[in-house]
Design an enzyme around this catalytic site. Structure first.
Site, PDB file in Angstrom:
ATOM      1  N   ASP A 101       0.843  -1.201   0.000  1.00  0.00           N
ATOM      2  CA  ASP A 101       0.000   0.000   0.000  1.00  0.00           C
ATOM      3  C   ASP A 101       0.874   1.245   0.000  1.00  0.00           C
ATOM      4  O   ASP A 101       2.035   1.192   0.436  1.00  0.00           O
ATOM      5  CB  ASP A 101      -0.881   0.033   1.252  1.00  0.00           C
TER       6      ASP A 101
HETATM    7  N1  URA Z   1      -1.194  -5.987   3.855  1.00  0.00           N
HETATM    8  C1  URA Z   1      -1.693  -4.735   3.899  1.00  0.00           C
HETATM    9  O1  URA Z   1      -2.725  -4.482   4.503  1.00  0.00           O
HETATM   10  N2  URA Z   1      -1.006  -3.765   3.254  1.00  0.00           N
HETATM   11  C2  URA Z   1       0.151  -3.976   2.606  1.00  0.00           C
HETATM   12  O2  URA Z   1       0.742  -3.039   2.064  1.00  0.00           O
HETATM   13  C3  URA Z   1       0.660  -5.280   2.577  1.00  0.00           C
HETATM   14  C4  URA Z   1      -0.023  -6.286   3.198  1.00  0.00           C
END
Ligand code: URA
Length: 231
Positions: A101
């Site tokens: 993310d």
């Molecule tokens: N899980 C999440 O919630 N975000 C990420 O960036 C990676 C795994």
């Protein structure tokens, strides 16, 4: 590999020309002026000719320490992308193995070898991904059990695969996942009534984020790291 051989491979220049370039102080290794054509070059060394970083031909395999604020995409009209961080590298053809993310930091693997990217990300090959999370509340034993048992995430009808959640001090947790569902770590903690404040990926399979890499920095994978995803 010797420095002169490395430069010759990377540029196609004859060895004599390369030796002359070294004598004329046009070559640096990891920011230091190179003096010896016979200097040993390791896979992770950064060799520059006239300030241009060199790379051996062939598929490229990189690790990047992703900072927050960058998206794991090869183009985006709104946000900076992780490829923007690879300033001295020709990013044409590079793909990303498993997305983080925009606000997640840590290990991102990139390559222009599509089959290798597939091996890293395909659920069939079951490579653990390890995250460190900071949470709003301390992790409860019920959360640890729910991660291990598998849970139904909002809007889905298939239980998550068994995962490990190891409580750490100061509302921290280490999470080991084998899947890569959308926002999975955040959604799993949310399903347990908690909230992720910060998330950082430290490992994919056997490859650990190099703790000498500052945020935003990258380096080539070693042969051993690259091959750890192969059969
Ligand atoms: N899980 C999440 O919630 N975000 C990420 O960036 C990676 C795994």
């Amino acid at each position: 590999m010797r420095l002169d051989k490395y430069i010759s491979h990377a540029t196609g220049l004859p060895r004599d020309t390369v030796k002359r370039a070294i004598r004329h102080k046009r070559v640096s290794v990891n920011g230091e002026l190179a003096r010896l054509a016979a200097q040993h070059i390791a896979e992770t060394d950064r060799v520059c000719l006239d300030d241009d970083a060199l790379q051996l031909p062939g598929p490229r395999y990189l690790m990047l320490h992703k900072p927050a604020g960058y998206v794991c995409a090869t183009e985006d009209s709104e946000h900076p992308i992780v490829l923007d961080l690879l300033r001295d590298i020709d990013t044409a053809g590079l793909g990303i193995a498993g997305r983080l993310d925009i606000d997640t930091t840590g290990l991102v693997l990139l390559s222009d070898d599509g089959q290798w990217l597939h091996r890293v990300t395909s659920p069939r090959h079951q490579h653990d991904k390890v995250y460190r999370a900071v949470l709003q509340e301390a992790v409860t034993p019920q959360t640890v059990e729910a991660f291990a048992a598998g849970m139904l995430l909002h809007g889905e009808d298939k239980l998550t695969a068994p995962a490990r959640c190891i409580p750490l001090p100061d509302n921290g947790a280490e999470v080991h996942l084998r899947e890569g569902r959308y926002h999975q770590v955040k959604r799993m903690f949310a399903a347990c009534g908690n909230h992720v404040l910060a998330l950082h990926r430290v490992r994919i399979g056997a490859v650990l984020l190099d703790d000498t890499l500052a945020e935003g920095a990258s380096r080539p994978l070693t042969q051993e790291e690259m091959e750890s995803f192969l059969p």
